[in-house]
Design an enzyme around this catalytic site. Sequence first.
Site, mmCIF file in Angstrom:
data_model
loop_
_atom_site.group_PDB
_atom_site.id
_atom_site.type_symbol
_atom_site.label_atom_id
_atom_site.label_comp_id
_atom_site.label_asym_id
_atom_site.label_seq_id
_atom_site.Cartn_x
_atom_site.Cartn_y
_atom_site.Cartn_z
ATOM 1 N N GLY A 198 0.831 -1.201 0.000
ATOM 2 C CA GLY A 198 0.000 0.000 0.000
ATOM 3 C C GLY A 198 0.860 1.243 0.000
ATOM 4 O O GLY A 198 2.037 1.201 -0.378
ATOM 5 N N CYS A 199 0.301 2.362 0.426
ATOM 6 C CA CYS A 199 1.027 3.635 0.438
ATOM 7 C C CYS A 199 2.362 3.472 1.159
ATOM 8 O O CYS A 199 2.415 3.055 2.317
ATOM 9 C CB CYS A 199 0.189 4.707 1.127
ATOM 10 S SG CYS A 199 1.040 6.292 1.286
ATOM 11 N N PHE A 200 3.453 3.797 0.475
ATOM 12 C CA PHE A 200 4.765 3.501 1.049
ATOM 13 C C PHE A 200 5.131 4.365 2.243
ATOM 14 O O PHE A 200 6.030 4.020 3.014
ATOM 15 C CB PHE A 200 5.876 3.511 0.000
ATOM 16 C CG PHE A 200 6.018 4.722 -0.891
ATOM 17 C CD1 PHE A 200 5.398 5.935 -0.639
ATOM 18 C CD2 PHE A 200 6.816 4.635 -2.040
ATOM 19 C CE1 PHE A 200 5.563 7.036 -1.473
ATOM 20 C CE2 PHE A 200 6.986 5.725 -2.888
ATOM 21 C CZ PHE A 200 6.361 6.926 -2.597
ATOM 22 N N TRP A 201 4.437 5.476 2.466
ATOM 23 C CA TRP A 201 4.718 6.284 3.652
ATOM 24 C C TRP A 201 4.497 5.467 4.923
ATOM 25 O O TRP A 201 5.336 5.431 5.810
ATOM 26 C CB TRP A 201 3.819 7.514 3.697
ATOM 27 C CG TRP A 201 4.012 8.504 2.601
ATOM 28 C CD1 TRP A 201 5.076 8.624 1.761
ATOM 29 C CD2 TRP A 201 3.089 9.533 2.230
ATOM 30 N NE1 TRP A 201 4.874 9.662 0.886
ATOM 31 C CE2 TRP A 201 3.674 10.233 1.152
ATOM 32 C CE3 TRP A 201 1.828 9.920 2.703
ATOM 33 C CZ2 TRP A 201 3.020 11.317 0.541
ATOM 34 C CZ3 TRP A 201 1.194 10.994 2.108
ATOM 35 C CH2 TRP A 201 1.785 11.686 1.039
ATOM 36 N N GLY A 202 3.318 4.859 5.014
ATOM 37 C CA GLY A 202 2.965 4.119 6.216
ATOM 38 C C GLY A 202 3.741 2.836 6.382
ATOM 39 O O GLY A 202 4.106 2.453 7.498
#
EC number: 1.8.4.11
Length: 221
Positions: free
Chosen positions: A58-62
């Site tokens: 998923g979103c690589f930030w998290g």
Amino acid sequence: MTWFDQLLGHRKKELISADKALAGRSEAVPVADRHVVNGHPISGPFDPRYSAVILAGGCFWGVEEIFWQVPGVYSTAVGYAGGFTPNPSYDEVCSARTGHTESVLVVFDPAVIDLEGILTIFWETHDPTQGMRQGNDVGTQYRSAIYTFDDADAAVARASAERFAGVVHAAGIGEVTTEVKPLAQAGSGRFYYAEDYHQQYLAKNPHGYRCHSATGLKYPA
């Protein structure tokens, strides 16, 4: 949602072929040398005592935020892998015309935590049954994937995926769709660093976006 949004969402869930992927560029995007949180290098070559794996959930930030907090993890960095476009921009990856998925390079000390330990966290902190999406984030860039740096680690990752698939099957919530392969066999065979503002984004922006669609299932001990 309009018919146009529905059409765009459908197209973003279709993996592009190499011949239709964006051309990209020869120059890599510049990134800082050091990890914002722990001060370690975010690019190699790393000390040979460390191991590494690339994870997409998923979103690589998290995803990156989860792993930089794990004891034994030496460094993390976000980037793009599994696709064809060299040195893509974030906007290009969002267009679903590169084939890449948002990915996190996890460099770890196997004397503290082994690959299966890393993968246990991976399976438990995202939903690997959602195909080309993760929660409200839709598109090929959000697909679940594990890319390894050698065949031996790929075998460990495949066995791990099979074990968690058994848990998923028993819970009756679908099938594991995670792509598992050596990085050399995934698209262009490269991990491309994302733009510097993405690196350790949630350390720089602690109230930023997090998207975790975990199943709530535990990896079997």
